[in-house]
Design a protein around this motif. Structure first.
Motif, PDB file in Angstrom:
ATOM      1  N   TRP A   1     -21.212  83.263   2.883  1.00 52.09           N
ATOM      2  CA  TRP A   1     -20.084  82.879   3.777  1.00 52.09           C
ATOM      3  C   TRP A   1     -19.715  81.383   3.597  1.00 52.09           C
ATOM      4  O   TRP A   1     -20.586  80.560   3.139  1.00 52.09           O
ATOM      5  CB  TRP A   1     -20.486  83.337   5.204  1.00 52.09           C
ATOM      6  CG  TRP A   1     -21.763  82.536   5.732  1.00 52.09           C
ATOM      7  CD1 TRP A   1     -23.126  82.885   5.589  1.00 52.09           C
ATOM      8  CD2 TRP A   1     -21.561  81.516   6.518  1.00 52.09           C
ATOM      9  NE1 TRP A   1     -23.805  82.204   6.174  1.00 52.09           N
ATOM     10  CE2 TRP A   1     -23.050  81.250   6.879  1.00 52.09           C
ATOM     11  CE3 TRP A   1     -20.790  80.730   7.408  1.00 52.09           C
ATOM     12  CZ2 TRP A   1     -23.612  80.420   7.690  1.00 52.09           C
ATOM     13  CZ3 TRP A   1     -21.124  79.772   8.109  1.00 52.09           C
ATOM     14  CH2 TRP A   1     -22.531  79.642   8.423  1.00 52.09           C
ATOM     15  N   PHE A   2     -18.614  81.156   3.996  1.00 48.24           N
ATOM     16  CA  PHE A   2     -17.917  79.940   3.852  1.00 48.24           C
ATOM     17  C   PHE A   2     -17.076  79.244   5.274  1.00 48.24           C
ATOM     18  O   PHE A   2     -16.742  80.380   6.001  1.00 48.24           O
ATOM     19  CB  PHE A   2     -16.787  80.033   2.625  1.00 48.24           C
ATOM     20  CG  PHE A   2     -17.491  80.561   1.411  1.00 48.24           C
ATOM     21  CD1 PHE A   2     -18.209  79.762   0.789  1.00 48.24           C
ATOM     22  CD2 PHE A   2     -17.129  82.002   1.140  1.00 48.24           C
ATOM     23  CE1 PHE A   2     -18.572  80.301  -0.578  1.00 48.24           C
ATOM     24  CE2 PHE A   2     -17.971  82.464  -0.005  1.00 48.24           C
ATOM     25  CZ  PHE A   2     -18.678  81.717  -0.780  1.00 48.24           C
ATOM     26  N   ASP A   3     -17.052  78.067   5.327  1.00 48.23           N
ATOM     27  CA  ASP A   3     -16.184  77.582   6.340  1.00 48.23           C
ATOM     28  C   ASP A   3     -14.780  77.821   6.093  1.00 48.23           C
ATOM     29  O   ASP A   3     -14.335  77.257   4.882  1.00 48.23           O
ATOM     30  CB  ASP A   3     -16.596  75.899   6.564  1.00 48.23           C
ATOM     31  CG  ASP A   3     -15.892  75.366   7.468  1.00 48.23           C
ATOM     32  OD1 ASP A   3     -14.880  76.032   8.151  1.00 48.23           O
ATOM     33  OD2 ASP A   3     -15.987  74.240   7.683  1.00 48.23           O
ATOM     34  N   SER A   4     -14.066  78.289   6.914  1.00 49.02           N
ATOM     35  CA  SER A   4     -12.680  78.657   6.517  1.00 49.02           C
ATOM     36  C   SER A   4     -11.805  77.924   7.891  1.00 49.02           C
ATOM     37  O   SER A   4     -10.637  78.422   7.942  1.00 49.02           O
ATOM     38  CB  SER A   4     -12.470  80.028   6.635  1.00 49.02           C
ATOM     39  OG  SER A   4     -12.789  80.868   7.916  1.00 49.02           O
ATOM     40  N   SER A   5     -12.321  77.205   8.333  1.00 49.71           N
ATOM     41  CA  SER A   5     -11.597  76.351   9.523  1.00 49.71           C
ATOM     42  C   SER A   5     -10.341  75.776   9.136  1.00 49.71           C
ATOM     43  O   SER A   5      -9.199  75.774   9.923  1.00 49.71           O
ATOM     44  CB  SER A   5     -12.496  75.474  10.311  1.00 49.71           C
ATOM     45  OG  SER A   5     -12.798  74.532   9.404  1.00 49.71           O
ATOM     46  N   SER A   6     -10.212  75.352   7.796  1.00 48.47           N
ATOM     47  CA  SER A   6      -9.290  74.468   7.458  1.00 48.47           C
ATOM     48  C   SER A   6      -7.756  75.322   7.519  1.00 48.47           C
ATOM     49  O   SER A   6      -6.839  74.962   8.121  1.00 48.47           O
ATOM     50  CB  SER A   6      -9.408  74.001   6.196  1.00 48.47           C
ATOM     51  OG  SER A   6     -10.494  72.807   6.252  1.00 48.47           O
ATOM     52  N   ILE A   7      -7.896  76.547   6.839  1.00 50.68           N
ATOM     53  CA  ILE A   7      -6.951  77.487   6.758  1.00 50.68           C
ATOM     54  C   ILE A   7      -6.088  77.967   8.160  1.00 50.68           C
ATOM     55  O   ILE A   7      -5.094  77.814   8.372  1.00 50.68           O
ATOM     56  CB  ILE A   7      -6.945  78.579   5.894  1.00 50.68           C
ATOM     57  CG1 ILE A   7      -5.625  79.029   5.572  1.00 50.68           C
ATOM     58  CG2 ILE A   7      -8.030  79.572   6.687  1.00 50.68           C
ATOM     59  CD1 ILE A   7      -4.668  78.239   4.544  1.00 50.68           C
ATOM     60  N   TRP A   8      -7.059  78.052   9.155  1.00 46.65           N
ATOM     61  CA  TRP A   8      -6.622  78.622  10.495  1.00 46.65           C
ATOM     62  C   TRP A   8      -5.856  77.100  10.936  1.00 46.65           C
ATOM     63  O   TRP A   8      -4.967  77.109  11.908  1.00 46.65           O
ATOM     64  CB  TRP A   8      -7.772  79.137  11.232  1.00 46.65           C
ATOM     65  CG  TRP A   8      -8.407  80.074  10.513  1.00 46.65           C
ATOM     66  CD1 TRP A   8      -9.583  80.333  10.240  1.00 46.65           C
ATOM     67  CD2 TRP A   8      -7.625  81.282  10.224  1.00 46.65           C
ATOM     68  NE1 TRP A   8      -9.748  81.579   9.354  1.00 46.65           N
ATOM     69  CE2 TRP A   8      -8.615  82.386   9.526  1.00 46.65           C
ATOM     70  CE3 TRP A   8      -6.348  82.087  10.583  1.00 46.65           C
ATOM     71  CZ2 TRP A   8      -8.249  83.623   9.118  1.00 46.65           C
ATOM     72  CZ3 TRP A   8      -5.931  83.413  10.051  1.00 46.65           C
ATOM     73  CH2 TRP A   8      -6.898  83.882   9.663  1.00 46.65           C
ATOM     74  N   GLN A   9      -6.248  76.073  10.860  1.00 48.80           N
ATOM     75  CA  GLN A   9      -6.027  75.033  11.375  1.00 48.80           C
ATOM     76  C   GLN A   9      -4.546  74.629  10.959  1.00 48.80           C
ATOM     77  O   GLN A   9      -3.409  74.372  11.405  1.00 48.80           O
ATOM     78  CB  GLN A   9      -6.927  73.730  11.160  1.00 48.80           C
ATOM     79  CG  GLN A   9      -6.319  72.250  11.734  1.00 48.80           C
ATOM     80  CD  GLN A   9      -7.176  71.206  11.394  1.00 48.80           C
ATOM     81  OE1 GLN A   9      -8.259  71.430  10.832  1.00 48.80           O
ATOM     82  NE2 GLN A   9      -6.582  69.979  11.734  1.00 48.80           N
ATOM     83  N   ARG A  10      -4.268  74.763   9.298  1.00 50.11           N
ATOM     84  CA  ARG A  10      -3.103  74.475   8.899  1.00 50.11           C
ATOM     85  C   ARG A  10      -2.020  75.422   9.072  1.00 50.11           C
ATOM     86  O   ARG A  10      -0.876  75.214   9.198  1.00 50.11           O
ATOM     87  CB  ARG A  10      -3.338  74.594   7.296  1.00 50.11           C
ATOM     88  CG  ARG A  10      -1.927  74.532   6.434  1.00 50.11           C
ATOM     89  CD  ARG A  10      -2.077  74.236   5.245  1.00 50.11           C
ATOM     90  NE  ARG A  10      -0.745  74.111   4.607  1.00 50.11           N
ATOM     91  CZ  ARG A  10      -0.296  73.366   3.440  1.00 50.11           C
ATOM     92  NH1 ARG A  10      -1.479  73.027   2.602  1.00 50.11           N
ATOM     93  NH2 ARG A  10       0.803  73.070   2.886  1.00 50.11           N
ATOM     94  N   THR A  11      -2.478  76.613   9.431  1.00 55.96           N
ATOM     95  CA  THR A  11      -1.508  77.737   9.634  1.00 55.96           C
ATOM     96  C   THR A  11      -1.131  77.798  11.296  1.00 55.96           C
ATOM     97  O   THR A  11       0.005  78.438  11.607  1.00 55.96           O
ATOM     98  CB  THR A  11      -1.704  79.114   9.159  1.00 55.96           C
ATOM     99  OG1 THR A  11      -2.990  79.342   9.697  1.00 55.96           O
ATOM    100  CG2 THR A  11      -1.791  79.121   7.742  1.00 55.96           C
ATOM    101  N   GLY A  12      -2.233  77.543  11.985  1.00 56.65           N
ATOM    102  CA  GLY A  12      -1.806  77.285  13.433  1.00 56.65           C
ATOM    103  C   GLY A  12      -2.099  79.022  13.923  1.00 56.65           C
ATOM    104  O   GLY A  12      -1.723  79.376  14.937  1.00 56.65           O
TER     105      GLY A  12
END
Length: 356
Positions: A298-309
């Motif tokens: 499993w991986f940290d995916s917080s960046s994509i949710w931050q970028r897309t909102g």
């Protein structure tokens, strides 16, 4: 070069009106099909859908009913791509060969992506989104790494060629997405493969509670479409993990899938014994594929949710419940047709399975 290469990366973006022409490559596949459904859902009228183009060998089913334009082309034939990006603002590349033929991997995944990028450059495409895979990281376990914290180490021709395609996309200023396990209507690997393992080998490794990054195809599609619809003075590329931010407990999935398919409760055995049995009865399953189902990945995916909102969605339990009837319909006949390879082993004590 793509025009976006001269723009610095920033997470400050705005959403356009959604009418700019988009080309979906691989719109007849699992992920590409989900992207196309999301695009047509946002633009249900034929006039609006006419800005959507699909590059594939055969027309997608949705094309005739919605006004989506089909563009014939083959990634292995650069001449067939001439003009496919004419008038296109965004290319969404979701076509990959995931088999084990090394030459096909090279020709389709790497050279095909290069050919598509070349055509995008000629046509002045502004943004290019490539759907890759977290399998480029190779063998785990992987536990919560963010983008840039792991050195890729692919173990298959498919992942190796997709990593090379990533490099070409990044060099052009495009976006690379790395989902891990994707599920939903149209899934022909993740859940079906796990179901085969549970059917063929009615045991499970003892003392293992793996977690995995998963995402529903519809949520992955929402991310892709959100990226395609973003604009702004500092729109740029990047590489992103794309997954539900909450890792899935695979043991919960195993239990739910057994209940859905009416499979027996599995006996626990040492993991080495279990791998030996799976290798015996499912020789086509590679060590890496086996690890994807049985160890932490499993991986940290917080960046994509931050970028897309975007909101990541309701989570695995509700998303899987919504497509469980489809899985049951697809998997039950297939499992019934398979021989119960290890059924006789259920009567054996766990200590005897190593010799079975």
């Amino acid at each position: 070069m793509l025009s976006l290469t001269s723009r610095p990366t920033s997470t400050t973006t705005t959403t356009r009106n959604g009418t700019d022409p988009v080309l979906v490559v691989g719109g007849t596949g699992f992920i590409g099909g989900a992207v196309l459904r999301e695009l047509t859902r946002q633009h249900p009228s034929p006039d609006a859908a006419s800005s959507l183009h699909v590059l594939s060998r055969t027309p997608p089913r949705v094309a005739a009913a919605t006004g989506v334009r089909h563009v014939a082309g083959d990634l292995t034939d650069p001449s067939s791509l001439r003009g496919v990006c004419s008038g296109i603002e965004t290319v969404i590349h979701a076509a990959s060969y995931v088999g084990r033929d090394q030459q096909k991997c090279h020709d389709i995944n790497y050279l095909g992506t290069q050919a598509l990028l070349n055509e995008a450059r000629r046509s002045g495409v502004r943004r290019f989104i490539y759907v890759s895979t977290a399998s480029v990281y190779g063998m785990g376990p992987h536990r919560g790494a963010a983008e840039g914290e792991l050195a890729p180490s692919p173990t298959s021709p498919a992942s190796t060629s997709r990593l090379r395609a990533e490099e070409a996309v990044r060099a052009a200023g495009g976006i690379v997405l790395r989902p891990h396990l994707v599920y939903g209507i149209g899934d022909d690997w993740f859940i079906p493969t796990l179901a085969r393992v549970l059917r063929q080998v009615p045991f499970w490794p003892a003392d293992t509670t793996p977690q995995a990054s998963v995402i529903a195809a519809e949520d992955l599609a929402r991310v892709i479409v959100a990226l395609a619809r973003q604009s702004g003075p500092h729109w740029g590329g990047g590489t992103y993990h794309v997954a539900d931010p909450r890792p899935l407990l695979m043991n919960s999935l195993h239990s739910g899938l057994r209940a859905l398919l009416r499979l027996p409760v599995a006996q626990e055995v040492p993991i080495g014994d279990h791998r030996s049995l799976v290798r015996q009865f499912m020789p086509d399953l590679s060590d890496h594929q086996y690890a994807l189902l049985t160890e932490d990945c499993w991986f940290d995916s917080s960046s994509i949710w931050q970028r897309t909102g975007l909101n990541p969605g309701p989570g695995f339990e509700r998303r899987f419940a919504a497509c469980s009837a489809w899985y049951a319909k697809q998997l039950t006949p297939a499992l019934r047709a398979e021989p119960k390879a290890c059924q006789s082993l259920l009567s054996l004590p766990a200590t005897a399975t190593a010799a079975a």
